[in-house]
Enzyme design. Structure first.
Site, PDB file in Angstrom:
ATOM      1  N   PHE A 165       0.825  -1.213   0.000  1.00  0.00           N
ATOM      2  CA  PHE A 165       0.000   0.000   0.000  1.00  0.00           C
ATOM      3  C   PHE A 165       0.862   1.268   0.000  1.00  0.00           C
TER       4      PHE A 165
ATOM      5  N   LEU B 120       6.196 -10.091  -2.586  1.00  0.00           N
ATOM      6  CA  LEU B 120       4.841 -10.310  -3.116  1.00  0.00           C
ATOM      7  C   LEU B 120       4.075 -11.305  -2.245  1.00  0.00           C
TER       8      LEU B 120
ATOM      9  N   ILE C  40      12.943 -10.556   2.459  1.00  0.00           N
ATOM     10  CA  ILE C  40      13.973  -9.965   3.339  1.00  0.00           C
ATOM     11  C   ILE C  40      14.415 -10.925   4.444  1.00  0.00           C
TER      12      ILE C  40
ATOM     13  N   THR D 200       5.862   2.832  12.845  1.00  0.00           N
ATOM     14  CA  THR D 200       4.469   3.137  13.162  1.00  0.00           C
ATOM     15  C   THR D 200       4.335   3.811  14.526  1.00  0.00           C
ATOM     16  N   ASP D 201       3.239   4.532  14.698  1.00  0.00           N
ATOM     17  CA  ASP D 201       2.967   5.132  16.016  1.00  0.00           C
ATOM     18  C   ASP D 201       2.564   4.074  17.054  1.00  0.00           C
ATOM     19  N   GLU D 202       2.238   2.849  16.575  1.00  0.00           N
ATOM     20  CA  GLU D 202       1.763   1.822  17.520  1.00  0.00           C
ATOM     21  C   GLU D 202       2.845   1.392  18.505  1.00  0.00           C
TER      22      GLU D 202
ATOM     23  N   TYR E 292       2.270  -7.317  16.454  1.00  0.00           N
ATOM     24  CA  TYR E 292       2.711  -6.431  15.350  1.00  0.00           C
ATOM     25  C   TYR E 292       3.548  -5.277  15.891  1.00  0.00           C
TER      26      TYR E 292
ATOM     27  N   LYS F 196       7.549  -4.290  15.393  1.00  0.00           N
ATOM     28  CA  LYS F 196       8.018  -3.021  14.824  1.00  0.00           C
ATOM     29  C   LYS F 196       8.926  -2.301  15.828  1.00  0.00           C
TER      30      LYS F 196
ATOM     31  N   ASN G 144      -2.630   5.342   7.881  1.00  0.00           N
ATOM     32  CA  ASN G 144      -2.787   5.839   6.508  1.00  0.00           C
ATOM     33  C   ASN G 144      -4.086   5.330   5.902  1.00  0.00           C
TER      34      ASN G 144
ATOM     35  N   LEU H 253      -9.498  -1.131   8.158  1.00  0.00           N
ATOM     36  CA  LEU H 253     -10.837  -0.574   8.391  1.00  0.00           C
ATOM     37  C   LEU H 253     -11.471   0.128   7.173  1.00  0.00           C
TER      38      LEU H 253
ATOM     39  N   TYR I 289     -15.469  -3.286  15.961  1.00  0.00           N
ATOM     40  CA  TYR I 289     -14.956  -3.988  17.151  1.00  0.00           C
ATOM     41  C   TYR I 289     -15.362  -3.256  18.440  1.00  0.00           C
TER      42      TYR I 289
ATOM     43  N   ARG J 180      -8.302   6.765  16.122  1.00  0.00           N
ATOM     44  CA  ARG J 180      -7.121   6.734  15.280  1.00  0.00           C
ATOM     45  C   ARG J 180      -6.936   8.105  14.625  1.00  0.00           C
TER      46      ARG J 180
ATOM     47  N   PRO K 271      -8.486  -8.523  20.661  1.00  0.00           N
ATOM     48  CA  PRO K 271      -7.770  -8.711  21.934  1.00  0.00           C
ATOM     49  C   PRO K 271      -6.671  -7.649  22.095  1.00  0.00           C
TER      50      PRO K 271
HETATM   51  P1  NAD Z   1       1.337  -3.566   3.343  1.00  0.00           P
HETATM   52  O1  NAD Z   1       1.021  -4.774   4.159  1.00  0.00           O
HETATM   53  O2  NAD Z   1       0.305  -2.994   2.439  1.00  0.00           O
HETATM   54  O3  NAD Z   1       2.617  -3.855   2.425  1.00  0.00           O
HETATM   55  C1  NAD Z   1       3.737  -4.542   2.901  1.00  0.00           C
HETATM   56  C2  NAD Z   1       4.594  -4.954   1.706  1.00  0.00           C
HETATM   57  O4  NAD Z   1       5.745  -5.648   2.216  1.00  0.00           O
HETATM   58  C3  NAD Z   1       3.890  -5.902   0.740  1.00  0.00           C
HETATM   59  O5  NAD Z   1       4.114  -5.501  -0.593  1.00  0.00           O
HETATM   60  C4  NAD Z   1       4.534  -7.245   1.019  1.00  0.00           C
HETATM   61  O6  NAD Z   1       4.576  -8.108  -0.118  1.00  0.00           O
HETATM   62  C5  NAD Z   1       5.927  -6.831   1.456  1.00  0.00           C
HETATM   63  N1  NAD Z   1       6.547  -7.845   2.326  1.00  0.00           N
HETATM   64  C6  NAD Z   1       6.001  -8.437   3.415  1.00  0.00           C
HETATM   65  N2  NAD Z   1       6.854  -9.345   3.917  1.00  0.00           N
HETATM   66  C7  NAD Z   1       7.970  -9.300   3.141  1.00  0.00           C
HETATM   67  C8  NAD Z   1       9.192  -9.988   3.167  1.00  0.00           C
HETATM   68  N3  NAD Z   1       9.464 -10.933   4.070  1.00  0.00           N
HETATM   69  N4  NAD Z   1      10.140  -9.666   2.232  1.00  0.00           N
HETATM   70  C9  NAD Z   1       9.875  -8.728   1.289  1.00  0.00           C
HETATM   71  N5  NAD Z   1       8.717  -8.071   1.197  1.00  0.00           N
HETATM   72  C10 NAD Z   1       7.772  -8.341   2.124  1.00  0.00           C
HETATM   73  O7  NAD Z   1       1.873  -2.504   4.380  1.00  0.00           O
HETATM   74  P2  NAD Z   1       1.688  -0.915   4.419  1.00  0.00           P
HETATM   75  O8  NAD Z   1       0.426  -0.591   5.092  1.00  0.00           O
HETATM   76  O9  NAD Z   1       1.976  -0.365   3.084  1.00  0.00           O
HETATM   77  O10 NAD Z   1       2.888  -0.536   5.419  1.00  0.00           O
HETATM   78  C11 NAD Z   1       4.195  -0.324   4.928  1.00  0.00           C
HETATM   79  C12 NAD Z   1       5.112   0.020   6.081  1.00  0.00           C
HETATM   80  O11 NAD Z   1       4.633   1.194   6.738  1.00  0.00           O
HETATM   81  C13 NAD Z   1       5.193  -1.064   7.160  1.00  0.00           C
HETATM   82  O12 NAD Z   1       6.517  -1.119   7.616  1.00  0.00           O
HETATM   83  C14 NAD Z   1       4.255  -0.566   8.243  1.00  0.00           C
HETATM   84  O13 NAD Z   1       4.667  -1.035   9.507  1.00  0.00           O
HETATM   85  C15 NAD Z   1       4.439   0.930   8.122  1.00  0.00           C
HETATM   86  N6  NAD Z   1       3.270   1.761   8.537  1.00  0.00           N
HETATM   87  C16 NAD Z   1       2.024   1.506   8.036  1.00  0.00           C
HETATM   88  C17 NAD Z   1       0.961   2.338   8.396  1.00  0.00           C
HETATM   89  C18 NAD Z   1      -0.425   2.124   7.851  1.00  0.00           C
HETATM   90  O14 NAD Z   1      -1.357   2.814   8.293  1.00  0.00           O
HETATM   91  N7  NAD Z   1      -0.650   1.222   6.897  1.00  0.00           N
HETATM   92  C19 NAD Z   1       1.182   3.402   9.268  1.00  0.00           C
HETATM   93  C20 NAD Z   1       2.476   3.611   9.779  1.00  0.00           C
HETATM   94  C21 NAD Z   1       3.518   2.795   9.385  1.00  0.00           C
HETATM   95  O1  DAU Z   2      -1.307   3.448  13.544  1.00  0.00           O
HETATM   96  C1  DAU Z   2      -0.606   2.945  12.441  1.00  0.00           C
HETATM   97  C2  DAU Z   2      -1.077   1.539  12.140  1.00  0.00           C
HETATM   98  O2  DAU Z   2      -2.382   1.651  11.568  1.00  0.00           O
HETATM   99  C3  DAU Z   2      -0.138   0.783  11.192  1.00  0.00           C
HETATM  100  O3  DAU Z   2       1.101   0.614  11.812  1.00  0.00           O
HETATM  101  C4  DAU Z   2      -0.736  -0.571  10.818  1.00  0.00           C
HETATM  102  O4  DAU Z   2       0.102  -1.205   9.867  1.00  0.00           O
HETATM  103  C5  DAU Z   2      -2.103  -0.343  10.223  1.00  0.00           C
HETATM  104  O5  DAU Z   2      -2.703  -1.587   9.918  1.00  0.00           O
HETATM  105  C6  DAU Z   2      -2.985   0.444  11.180  1.00  0.00           C
HETATM  106  O6  DAU Z   2      -3.329  -0.342  12.355  1.00  0.00           O
HETATM  107  P1  DAU Z   2      -4.792  -0.314  13.022  1.00  0.00           P
HETATM  108  O7  DAU Z   2      -4.943  -1.531  13.824  1.00  0.00           O
HETATM  109  O8  DAU Z   2      -5.044   0.990  13.676  1.00  0.00           O
HETATM  110  O9  DAU Z   2      -5.668  -0.342  11.670  1.00  0.00           O
HETATM  111  P2  DAU Z   2      -6.985  -1.172  11.263  1.00  0.00           P
HETATM  112  O10 DAU Z   2      -7.450  -0.599   9.967  1.00  0.00           O
HETATM  113  O11 DAU Z   2      -6.778  -2.633  11.362  1.00  0.00           O
HETATM  114  O12 DAU Z   2      -8.017  -0.755  12.389  1.00  0.00           O
HETATM  115  C7  DAU Z   2      -8.376   0.610  12.598  1.00  0.00           C
HETATM  116  C8  DAU Z   2      -9.340   0.652  13.762  1.00  0.00           C
HETATM  117  O13 DAU Z   2     -10.597   0.046  13.341  1.00  0.00           O
HETATM  118  C9  DAU Z   2      -8.912  -0.145  14.986  1.00  0.00           C
HETATM  119  O14 DAU Z   2      -9.365   0.520  16.152  1.00  0.00           O
HETATM  120  C10 DAU Z   2      -9.628  -1.484  14.846  1.00  0.00           C
HETATM  121  C11 DAU Z   2     -10.929  -1.081  14.164  1.00  0.00           C
HETATM  122  N1  DAU Z   2     -11.499  -2.122  13.268  1.00  0.00           N
HETATM  123  C12 DAU Z   2     -10.724  -2.657  12.311  1.00  0.00           C
HETATM  124  C13 DAU Z   2     -11.230  -3.628  11.457  1.00  0.00           C
HETATM  125  C14 DAU Z   2     -10.343  -4.246  10.395  1.00  0.00           C
HETATM  126  C15 DAU Z   2     -12.841  -2.488  13.404  1.00  0.00           C
HETATM  127  O15 DAU Z   2     -13.581  -1.961  14.277  1.00  0.00           O
HETATM  128  N2  DAU Z   2     -13.339  -3.451  12.569  1.00  0.00           N
HETATM  129  C16 DAU Z   2     -12.569  -4.052  11.609  1.00  0.00           C
HETATM  130  O16 DAU Z   2     -13.087  -4.944  10.892  1.00  0.00           O
END
Ligand code: NAD
Ligand code: DAU
Length: 351
Positions: free
Chosen positions: A13, A37, A62, A132-134, A157, A161, A187, A197, A214, A221, A289
């Protein structure tokens, strides 16, 4: 081309938006996108730039240290922007080991390869770790995460991180590896895998499926449009101070239930449904959980030092995101087949 930059996780993403930005903005850089992939990696995210002369894709895992070392020897990377990770909290609860392997061991493999390649001359080199902020844990009703907030990760997770963040800083301290690190909030935007979500709920609203909220839905967030995250990564990579951490956030907190209601309202209008129709799909289910109650980022450091601020309002970003999903049904159909179907059944049946 004067630099070769490795971007890991570029088929995912956020990574795909970062790859696109770098390929288009820096024709003088050779961009190598390394991705295993997994279910979350999708080269269909990058069809518009796949033939660019400064773009190369390498399928690699990796966690495979020998393969990673070979690629560092072959390309002699000048910089690394590391996004590859297992990223979904709910999957980390089902299978923590995949997260420990990729997020911890995978990051260690990249750090070792960079350290070996750059050991004689670190000038102009940079290892950028995207986190991540988590890692900061969960907030109560007040306060914000600062760069100085102590780490307190609560899920497999976020613990994986946090471990990777500690390793990056330890390599900086011990081996003088030049690094920068960012911790970003949630994001949203185009190409977001529909297990998170916002894209999950957009897809379910279109298909008139239940919207599984949930717990009490009052979890909070801080949402940021993905292209603004990619802009921040560009700024930190080029202008961030060595060894520094920058928090990135949207200045945009939403309780889940309020966000879901807004999404339903907007989608009713776009789909020509009666007002309130999609909100009837809202279904409260058993909580995640160890669910973190609230995340909120103080992004003043990156704002003051580098001049970064989100360019897209939430209103605008959410509309663009909904439009993108409605215009890209084929992308959705492709990603919602296979592994995702099995995951959806495990995660949401019997709750
Ligand atoms: P994503 O799950 O959409 O993409 C992860 C990518 O990493 C995928 O293309 C996957 O194929 C690749 N990947 C996974 N395991 C791998 C491995 N062993 N070797 C090589 N490639 C591998 O994730 P995202 O939401 O785009 O997040 C990207 C980064 O940003 C992550 O490090 C995540 O922790 C961080 N991040 C995400 C968010 C968010 O809201 N999505 C917020 C803050 C930080
Ligand atoms: O804060 C940054 C993080 O945001 C990233 O590091 C993670 O990679 C990314 O997945 C995201 O984590 P969250 O757990 O916050 O995102 P998610 O979209 O899974 O959930 C957002 C909120 O919505 C959370 O409070 C859980 C809730 N939720 C999520 C899903 C999937 C629901 O209530 N129902 C659902 O089905």
């Amino acid at each position: 081309m004067n630099k070769t930059i490795l971007i890991t996780g570029g088929a995912g993403f956020i990574g795909s938006h970062v790859v696109r930005l770098f390929v288009n903005s820096y024709p003088e850089y050779r961009i190598v996108n390394l991705d295993a992939l997994t279910y979350a990696g999708n080269l269909e995210n990058l069809t518009d730039i796949q033939d660019a002369p400064n773009y190369i894709f390498e399928k690699a895992d990796i966690t495979d240290a020998a393969h990673i070392t070979r690629l560092f020897e072959q390309y002699k990377f000048d910089g690394v922007i590391h996004l590859a990770a297992e990223s979904h909290v709910d999957r980390s609860i089902i299978d923590p080991n995949a997260f420990i392997m990729t997020n911890v061991m995978g990051t260690a493999n990249l750090l070792n390869a960079a350290r070996t390649l750059w050991k004689d001359n670190m000038d102009g080199k940079r290892f950028y770790h995207v986190s991540t902020d988590e890692v900061y844990g969960s907030l109560g009703e007040e306060g914000f995460f600062l760069e100085t907030t102590p780490y307190d990760p609560q899920s497999p997770y976020s613990a994986s991180k946090a471990a990777s963040d500690h390793l990056v800083r330890a390599y900086g301290n011990t081996y003088h590896l030049p690094f920068v690190l960012t911790n970003c909030s949630n994001n949203y935007g185009p190409n977001h895998f529909p297990e998170k979500l916002i894209p999950l709920f957009i897809n379910n609203i279109v298909n008139k499926k239940p919207l599984p909220v949930y717990g009490d839905g009052k979890y909070t967030r801080d949402w940021l449009y993905v292209i603004d995250h990619a802009r921040a990564i560009d700024m930190v990579f080029h202008k961030g101070r060595n060894g520094e951490t920058y928090n990135i956030g949207g200045f945009n907190e939403w309780q889940n239930i309020a966000l879901v209601k807004l999404l339903c309202e907007k989608m009713d209008a776009k789909l020509g449904r009666n007002p309130g129709e999609s909100a009837e799909l809202i279904t409260y289910i058993k909580d995640r959980p160890g669910h973190d109650r609230r995340y909120a980022i103080d992004a003043n450091k990156i704002n003051k030092e580098l001049g970064w601020y989100p360019s897209v309002t939430f209103e605008e970003g959410l509309s663009k995101t909904i439009d993108w999903y409605m215009d890209n049904q084929e992308w959705l159909d492709h990603v919602t087949s296979g592994d995702y179907k099995k995951y959806y059944e495990t995660q949401y049946t019997h709750r």
